[in-house]
Design a protein around this motif. Structure first.
Motif, mmCIF file in Angstrom:
data_model
loop_
_atom_site.group_PDB
_atom_site.id
_atom_site.type_symbol
_atom_site.label_atom_id
_atom_site.label_comp_id
_atom_site.label_asym_id
_atom_site.label_seq_id
_atom_site.Cartn_x
_atom_site.Cartn_y
_atom_site.Cartn_z
ATOM 1 N N PHE A 22 81.317 48.074 -11.185
ATOM 2 C CA PHE A 22 81.022 46.648 -11.135
ATOM 3 C C PHE A 22 79.888 46.376 -10.145
ATOM 4 C CE2 PHE A 22 81.709 42.560 -8.993
ATOM 5 C CZ PHE A 22 81.551 41.699 -10.069
ATOM 6 N N HIS A 23 79.972 46.978 -8.986
ATOM 7 C CA HIS A 23 78.952 46.788 -7.948
ATOM 8 C C HIS A 23 77.587 47.267 -8.440
ATOM 9 C CE1 HIS A 23 76.769 47.185 -4.175
ATOM 10 N NE2 HIS A 23 77.624 46.313 -3.672
ATOM 11 N N ARG A 24 77.531 48.417 -9.074
ATOM 12 C CA ARG A 24 76.267 48.921 -9.632
ATOM 13 C C ARG A 24 75.702 47.938 -10.659
ATOM 14 N NH1 ARG A 24 79.161 53.708 -9.706
ATOM 15 N NH2 ARG A 24 79.553 53.509 -11.939
ATOM 16 N N ASN A 25 76.582 47.442 -11.540
ATOM 17 C CA ASN A 25 76.140 46.499 -12.575
ATOM 18 C C ASN A 25 75.595 45.209 -11.969
ATOM 19 O OD1 ASN A 25 76.889 48.326 -14.546
ATOM 20 N ND2 ASN A 25 78.789 47.289 -15.054
ATOM 21 N N THR A 26 76.276 44.693 -10.937
ATOM 22 C CA THR A 26 75.809 43.443 -10.329
ATOM 23 C C THR A 26 74.449 43.634 -9.668
ATOM 24 O OG1 THR A 26 77.028 43.848 -8.262
ATOM 25 C CG2 THR A 26 78.140 42.546 -9.967
ATOM 26 N N GLU A 27 74.217 44.781 -9.058
ATOM 27 C CA GLU A 27 72.907 45.041 -8.456
ATOM 28 C C GLU A 27 71.820 45.084 -9.525
ATOM 29 O OE1 GLU A 27 73.499 48.576 -6.125
ATOM 30 O OE2 GLU A 27 73.980 47.383 -4.347
ATOM 31 N N ILE A 28 72.106 45.704 -10.663
ATOM 32 C CA ILE A 28 71.138 45.761 -11.767
ATOM 33 C C ILE A 28 70.839 44.356 -12.272
ATOM 34 C CG2 ILE A 28 70.833 46.475 -14.175
ATOM 35 C CD1 ILE A 28 72.477 49.030 -13.400
ATOM 36 N N LEU A 29 71.873 43.538 -12.445
ATOM 37 C CA LEU A 29 71.681 42.184 -12.956
ATOM 38 C C LEU A 29 70.864 41.327 -11.989
ATOM 39 C CD1 LEU A 29 75.231 41.605 -14.457
ATOM 40 C CD2 LEU A 29 73.075 41.729 -15.741
ATOM 41 N N GLU A 30 71.163 41.422 -10.695
ATOM 42 C CA GLU A 30 70.413 40.624 -9.723
ATOM 43 C C GLU A 30 68.959 41.079 -9.639
ATOM 44 O OE1 GLU A 30 72.604 40.369 -6.040
ATOM 45 O OE2 GLU A 30 73.854 38.775 -6.866
ATOM 46 N N ARG A 31 68.706 42.383 -9.750
ATOM 47 C CA ARG A 31 67.320 42.865 -9.770
ATOM 48 C C ARG A 31 66.610 42.397 -11.041
ATOM 49 N NH1 ARG A 31 69.311 47.815 -8.216
ATOM 50 N NH2 ARG A 31 68.969 48.632 -10.292
ATOM 51 N N THR A 32 67.307 42.462 -12.176
ATOM 52 C CA THR A 32 66.704 42.085 -13.460
ATOM 53 C C THR A 32 66.351 40.605 -13.498
ATOM 54 O OG1 THR A 32 67.895 43.836 -14.614
ATOM 55 C CG2 THR A 32 67.087 42.007 -15.954
ATOM 56 N N TYR A 33 67.274 39.740 -13.060
ATOM 57 C CA TYR A 33 67.070 38.294 -13.151
ATOM 58 C C TYR A 33 66.486 37.689 -11.874
ATOM 59 C CZ TYR A 33 69.584 38.617 -17.504
ATOM 60 O OH TYR A 33 69.964 38.952 -18.782
ATOM 61 N N SER A 34 66.342 38.481 -10.830
ATOM 62 C CA SER A 34 65.790 38.016 -9.545
ATOM 63 C C SER A 34 66.464 36.737 -9.075
ATOM 64 C CB SER A 34 64.275 37.787 -9.662
ATOM 65 O OG SER A 34 63.631 38.981 -9.986
ATOM 66 N N ASP A 35 67.780 36.698 -9.213
ATOM 67 C CA ASP A 35 68.542 35.527 -8.801
ATOM 68 C C ASP A 35 70.003 35.914 -8.635
ATOM 69 O OD1 ASP A 35 69.129 32.920 -8.127
ATOM 70 O OD2 ASP A 35 68.286 32.056 -9.946
ATOM 71 N N MET A 36 70.711 35.090 -7.869
ATOM 72 C CA MET A 36 72.144 35.270 -7.711
ATOM 73 C C MET A 36 72.808 35.003 -9.069
ATOM 74 S SD MET A 36 75.219 33.225 -7.173
ATOM 75 C CE MET A 36 74.513 31.648 -6.899
#
Length: 105
Positions: A22-36
Motif C-alpha cells: 500500500f505504501h509503495r502504491n501511494t508513493e507512486i500515485l503521489e509522484r504520478t499526480y503531483s498531489d496529495m
C-alpha cells in the motif's frame, strides 16, 4: 462501504506485507499526480485491492501545508506548489474560525 475503516497504523501492525505494498502504491500515485491523494482500497483474504484515487480535497490551512510538503518531498517546484493554493484557500485563512472543540470534554 459498510465497514468502518481502521487506522492505517493498524494495517501495518496486522499485515505488514500488505501495508508495504500500500505504501509503495501511494508513493507512486503521489509522484504520478503531483498531489496529495484520497485513496480508496480494500483488503480481502490478505490481498490489497486499490479501488480508486483522486486529488484530495483540502481547506485553506491544509492547502498551504500540503503545498509546502510537496516541495519538501521534491514532488513539485515552488511555483507549481503555489498554484495548488487557490484564492478560496487564502480567503479561508484570512477569516476568523471557531476553535476546534471536538476532542474537548
Amino acid at each position: 462501504g459498510i465497514r468502518t475503516p481502521e487506522p492505517i497504523a493498524e494495517l501495518e501492525a496486522v499485515m505488514p506485507e500488505v501495508f508495504a505494498e500500500f505504501h509503495r502504491n501511494t508513493e507512486i500515485l503521489e509522484r504520478t499526480y503531483s498531489d496529495m491523494q484520497d485513496i480508496e482500497f480494500t483488503v480481502q483474504e490478505g490481498k490489497l485491492f486499490m479501488l480508486q484515487t483522486r486529488n484530495g480535497k483540502r481547506g485553506g490551512e491544509a492547502a498551504v501545508k500540503i503545498a509546502v510538503d510537496l516541495v519538501k518531498e521534491n514532488l513539485l517546484d515552488r511555483e507549481s506548489a503555489i498554484l495548488k493554493v487557490l484564492p478560496e484557500h487564502l480567503d479561508q485563512l484570512l477569516h476568523p474560525r471557531f476553535p476546534d472543540v471536538e476532542g474537548e470534554d
